[in-house]
Design a protein around this motif. Structure first.
Motif, PDB file in Angstrom:
ATOM      1  N   SER A   1     -21.269   6.170 -12.882  1.00  0.00           N
ATOM      2  CA  SER A   1     -20.771   6.038 -14.671  1.00  0.00           C
ATOM      3  C   SER A   1     -20.896   7.457 -15.479  1.00  0.00           C
ATOM      4  O   SER A   1     -19.931   7.725 -16.226  1.00  0.00           O
ATOM      5  CB  SER A   1     -21.199   5.366 -15.218  1.00  0.00           C
ATOM      6  OG  SER A   1     -23.230   5.808 -15.873  1.00  0.00           O
ATOM      7  N   GLN A   2     -21.657   8.483 -15.123  1.00  0.00           N
ATOM      8  CA  GLN A   2     -20.916   9.751 -15.974  1.00  0.00           C
ATOM      9  C   GLN A   2     -20.672  10.970 -15.299  1.00  0.00           C
ATOM     10  O   GLN A   2     -20.355  11.692 -15.022  1.00  0.00           O
ATOM     11  CB  GLN A   2     -23.097  10.251 -16.395  1.00  0.00           C
ATOM     12  CG  GLN A   2     -23.698   9.283 -17.190  1.00  0.00           C
ATOM     13  CD  GLN A   2     -24.653  10.119 -17.517  1.00  0.00           C
ATOM     14  OE1 GLN A   2     -25.463  11.279 -17.648  1.00  0.00           O
ATOM     15  NE2 GLN A   2     -25.685   9.183 -17.856  1.00  0.00           N
TER      16      GLN A   2
ATOM     17  N   THR B   1     -18.735   2.923 -21.505  1.00  0.00           N
ATOM     18  CA  THR B   1     -20.166   3.870 -22.939  1.00  0.00           C
ATOM     19  C   THR B   1     -20.656   4.765 -22.530  1.00  0.00           C
ATOM     20  O   THR B   1     -20.640   5.956 -23.200  1.00  0.00           O
ATOM     21  CB  THR B   1     -20.897   2.558 -23.470  1.00  0.00           C
ATOM     22  OG1 THR B   1     -20.543   1.387 -23.741  1.00  0.00           O
ATOM     23  CG2 THR B   1     -21.855   3.102 -24.517  1.00  0.00           C
ATOM     24  N   SER B   2     -20.740   4.964 -20.866  1.00  0.00           N
ATOM     25  CA  SER B   2     -21.543   6.255 -20.656  1.00  0.00           C
ATOM     26  C   SER B   2     -21.116   7.204 -20.318  1.00  0.00           C
ATOM     27  O   SER B   2     -21.278   7.962 -20.357  1.00  0.00           O
ATOM     28  CB  SER B   2     -22.228   5.520 -19.182  1.00  0.00           C
ATOM     29  OG  SER B   2     -23.270   6.670 -18.252  1.00  0.00           O
ATOM     30  N   ALA B   3     -20.036   6.930 -19.866  1.00  0.00           N
ATOM     31  CA  ALA B   3     -19.180   8.025 -19.492  1.00  0.00           C
ATOM     32  C   ALA B   3     -18.443   8.907 -20.805  1.00  0.00           C
ATOM     33  O   ALA B   3     -18.341  10.172 -20.863  1.00  0.00           O
ATOM     34  CB  ALA B   3     -18.285   8.100 -19.294  1.00  0.00           C
TER      35      ALA B   3
ATOM     36  N   SER C   1     -26.077   0.824 -18.836  1.00  0.00           N
ATOM     37  CA  SER C   1     -24.567   0.857 -20.086  1.00  0.00           C
ATOM     38  C   SER C   1     -23.451   0.696 -19.016  1.00  0.00           C
ATOM     39  O   SER C   1     -23.444   1.096 -18.434  1.00  0.00           O
ATOM     40  CB  SER C   1     -25.004   2.417 -20.983  1.00  0.00           C
ATOM     41  OG  SER C   1     -25.762   2.294 -20.682  1.00  0.00           O
ATOM     42  N   PRO C   2     -22.501  -0.129 -19.639  1.00  0.00           N
ATOM     43  CA  PRO C   2     -20.794   0.132 -19.697  1.00  0.00           C
ATOM     44  C   PRO C   2     -20.603   1.089 -19.282  1.00  0.00           C
ATOM     45  O   PRO C   2     -21.152   1.813 -19.928  1.00  0.00           O
ATOM     46  CB  PRO C   2     -20.695  -0.804 -21.028  1.00  0.00           C
ATOM     47  CG  PRO C   2     -22.105  -1.070 -21.538  1.00  0.00           C
ATOM     48  CD  PRO C   2     -22.919  -0.698 -21.392  1.00  0.00           C
TER      49      PRO C   2
ATOM     50  N   GLY D   1      -9.639   3.287 -12.110  1.00  0.00           N
ATOM     51  CA  GLY D   1      -9.265   4.577 -11.937  1.00  0.00           C
ATOM     52  C   GLY D   1      -8.811   4.872 -12.955  1.00  0.00           C
ATOM     53  O   GLY D   1      -8.969   6.185 -13.492  1.00  0.00           O
ATOM     54  N   ALA D   2      -8.264   4.375 -13.935  1.00  0.00           N
ATOM     55  CA  ALA D   2      -7.718   5.045 -15.308  1.00  0.00           C
ATOM     56  C   ALA D   2      -8.727   6.133 -16.509  1.00  0.00           C
ATOM     57  O   ALA D   2      -8.998   6.680 -16.848  1.00  0.00           O
ATOM     58  CB  ALA D   2      -7.552   4.160 -16.302  1.00  0.00           C
ATOM     59  N   LEU D   3     -10.275   5.191 -16.326  1.00  0.00           N
ATOM     60  CA  LEU D   3     -11.603   5.089 -16.689  1.00  0.00           C
ATOM     61  C   LEU D   3     -12.207   6.884 -15.985  1.00  0.00           C
ATOM     62  O   LEU D   3     -12.373   7.985 -16.586  1.00  0.00           O
ATOM     63  CB  LEU D   3     -12.687   4.833 -16.795  1.00  0.00           C
ATOM     64  CG  LEU D   3     -13.833   5.254 -16.908  1.00  0.00           C
ATOM     65  CD1 LEU D   3     -13.709   4.974 -18.609  1.00  0.00           C
ATOM     66  CD2 LEU D   3     -15.043   4.216 -16.645  1.00  0.00           C
TER      67      LEU D   3
END
Length: 284
Positions: free
Chosen positions: A155-156, A260-262, A256-257, A3-5
């Motif tokens: 992730s993106q 990292t991807s975001a 990817s993690p 959620g934070a990400l």
């Protein structure tokens, strides 16, 4: 943590989108209000500004919405997602290609000043621009025809080119022809301009117009060198993480993690906000 990400991604994308829209609108307004800036390369300025503006108005809000709405299921094969992926690839390619042409124009004006007008004509400028857009349209259309594919990336938070081993040939084609070669070209030309500027700074130069000649101090050349170096660093910072993630996912077959991807996606979309300032600095 997830959620934070998502929240961090949304905040960063809102800031980048706002900067991209404001910066590119400002460039367009200045160009249209100042007739002195409406030169033979007006089409190049319009091309990258409109591409980056479209990214700020369409792609970035789409990513913000997806990061905050937590879509459980996304129809990657649907027309909306496929169209979004097509637009993203088209705008990314056209922006970086147009910026490369602007750099070539600047390089020609500096290193071939006496023959610049005969080399870089309005007709040639528009022809090159048309070829670039045709190339970008063809490149972005290939995944719709089965050579490569678009899919939603969790992730993106965007529909984008699918970086999988099955698509490695198209990914390499796009990565090399549309991204890597233009970036290397720009950095190489900036490097040569810095070399010329440092050479001139050692001896100084007299510049003449219709009325008189005046001495250009070394500080002017050194300032230009710093601008070119900063521009190259910005390009590499924005694109290298994204290129690394794309190549890793394509050839390893692993994701990817998420962080990292975001963040790499955010950086590459942030280039749409930085490009107007790059042009302003390099045109001084």
């Amino acid at each position: 943590m997830e959620g934070a990400l998502r929240m961090l991604y949304a905040v960063l994308m809102v800031l980048s989108g706002t900067a991209a829209v404001c910066g590119n609108l400002l460039i367009l307004i200045i160009v249209f209000l100042n007739k002195e800036l409406q030169s033979d390369t007006l089409g190049l300025t319009l091309s990258f500004s409109l591409s980056d503006l479209a990214i700020g108005l369409s792609i970035i809000p789409f990513g913000v919405h997806n990061s905050l709405s937590w879509p459980a299921v996304y129809g990657s094969k649907g027309a909306f997602c496929q169209g979004s992926g097509f637009i993203l690839l088209l705008l990314q390619s056209s922006s970086i290609q147009s910026l490369t042409l602007v750099t070539v124009d600047k390089f020609t004006a500096i290193c071939f000043a006496l023959s610049y007008r005969s080399i870089w004509t309005t007709r040639r400028s528009w022809i090159l621009l048309a070829l670039i857009w045709l190339f970008c349209l063809l490149n972005a259309s290939l995944p719709l025809m089965g050579f490569g594919s678009y899919a939603y990336s969790e992730s993106q938070f965007l529909c984008c080119l699918e970086f999988t081993p099955e698509n490695r040939y198209f990914v390499m084609l796009w990565m090399v022809a549309s991204i890597t070669v233009p970036i290397l070209t720009m950095c190489s030309l900036y490097g040569y301009i810095v070399y010329v500027a440092r050479k001139q700074a050692r001896r100084g130069t007299f510049v003449c117009n219709e009325l008189h000649c005046f001495y250009v101090p070394a500080n002017n050349y050194l300032r230009s060198s710093m601008v070119m170096i900063t521009t190259s660093v910005c390009l590499l910072v924005c694109w290298l993480p994204y290129i690394s993630v794309c190549l890793y996912e394509t050839f390893s077959g692993q994701q990817s993690p998420a962080v990292t991807s975001a963040l790499s996606t955010w950086l590459v979309l942030t280039s749409a906000a930085l490009n107007p300032w790059i042009i302003c600095m390099t045109q001084k």
